[in-house]
Every structure is written in C-alpha cells, then in structure tokens.
Design an enzyme around this catalytic site. Structure first.
Site, PDB file in Angstrom:
ATOM      1  N   ASP A  37       0.881  -1.164   0.000  1.00 39.37           N
ATOM      2  CA  ASP A  37       0.000   0.000   0.000  1.00 39.37           C
ATOM      3  C   ASP A  37       0.927   1.225   0.000  1.00 39.37           C
ATOM      4  OD1 ASP A  37      -2.247   1.701   0.494  1.00 39.37           O
ATOM      5  OD2 ASP A  37      -1.726   1.663   2.632  1.00 39.37           O
ATOM      6  N   ASP A  68       0.065   5.124   0.989  1.00 41.97           N
ATOM      7  CA  ASP A  68      -0.095   6.094   2.084  1.00 41.97           C
ATOM      8  C   ASP A  68      -0.132   5.392   3.444  1.00 41.97           C
ATOM      9  OD1 ASP A  68      -0.338   8.304   0.258  1.00 41.97           O
ATOM     10  OD2 ASP A  68      -2.392   7.665  -0.139  1.00 41.97           O
TER      11      ASP A  68
HETATM   12 MG   LIG Z   1      -2.757   3.250   3.504  1.00 42.35          MG
END
Ligand SMILES: [Mg+2]
Length: 167
Positions: free
Chosen positions: A10, A12
């Site tokens: 992922d 962020d």
């Molecule tokens: Mg995230």
C-alpha cells in the site's frame, strides 16, 4: 538464496506519511515514512518484484489529476532508485468509494490485474503490507500473506525482522 515472490505495498501510511485529513497531491507534499527508502532497497533484493496497490479517490474528487499522480509517482520511483529500491509497477484506483468499483480495496481488482500482468506470480509466496483493514481484507481474499503496519510497527521494522529470519 531463493527469492520470495511478490511484495504488494500500500502507499499512504506504508511508504509515505499520511497527511491529516487531506490527500498527498504532489511530490512536495510527499514525505517518506522513517526508514522506508532503505527498507524498499533491502526488500528489492529478496523479492522477485515489488508492486504498489493504492486507493487514490482524490482523483475522482477532482483534488488532483491523473497527471499529478503520475508525476508524483515518477519522482517517488526516482528517489527510491537512488537508494537502490525498485518498484516494478504501480496500480492505483482513482474511483470514489461510493462508485463500488472492482479495484478499490478492500476489493481485489488491482491484485487480480497484477496476476494477469505477471502470470507466474505465486500468491502463497507473496506478501501484502498495508496500514488499513481494507488492505488486509483484499490481501487475505487473494491468499497473500498480510502484514499490518502503523506509525510504530513500520515497513522498516517489518523488513528488518524479515531480513533477520531469512538471512
Ligand atoms: Mg494506507
């Protein structure tokens, strides 16, 4: 050494810091999580490939354009390359949460697309690292080994642990 297969990251909250209540719109607003650059460099040596799977509904909201996101990602990849990190492909979902698309995590569309793009990808020998329940749900659904990180247990911490057991 036998390499691990694919590492799905992922973005962020894993690679870069989240901003309070707003989206990271450009590289000026992009700040790597502590140790993330070195971690990605080290992980690049032990995984066959690293892919990013990221929800970016800021695009559908008109907060940033596809060009903004691509430019941010080019800068990020360039910066990672300096440290020795390689990310093979970035998958992003530009749609609104409300759109109920196949790609927005917790749905699995981005991971499924990666399996089409890399037909020899072995789910069972692959990991997904995320900071949200939606990441973990998507990864588990696809039979990946999932790792949940946060501001204390970061990608850097996890990678140190992983390196210490396989080396
Ligand atoms: Mg995230």
């Amino acid at each position: 050494m036998h390499k691990l297969d694919t590492l799905f990251l992922d973005r962020d909250g894993v690679i870069n810091m989240k901003l309070d209540g707003r989206y990271v719109r450009n590289f000026e607003e992009f700040e790597f999580m502590p140790g993330a650059e070195l971690a990605i460099a080290n992980l690049s040596k032990i995984f066959k490939r690293i892919l990013i799977v990221t929800n970016q509904q800021g695009i559908a909201k008109g907060i940033m354009s596809t060009e903004d996101l691509n430019s941010l990602h080019q800068n990020m990849l360039q910066q990672l390359k300096i440290t020795g990190g390689t990310i093979e492909k970035i998958y992003y979902c530009p749609h609104l949460d409300a759109a109920n698309c196949k790609c927005r995590k917790p749905n699995t569309g981005m991971i499924e697309q990666a399996i089409i793009d890399f037909p020899n990808l072995e789910n069972k020998n692959s990991y997904l690292v995320g900071d949200s329940d939606s990441d973990i749900t998507a990864g588990n659904e696809m039979g990946l080994i999932t790792v949940k990180v946060d501001n204390e247990y970061t990608l850097a911490k996890w990678s140190e642990e992983l390196l210490s057991v396989i080396e």
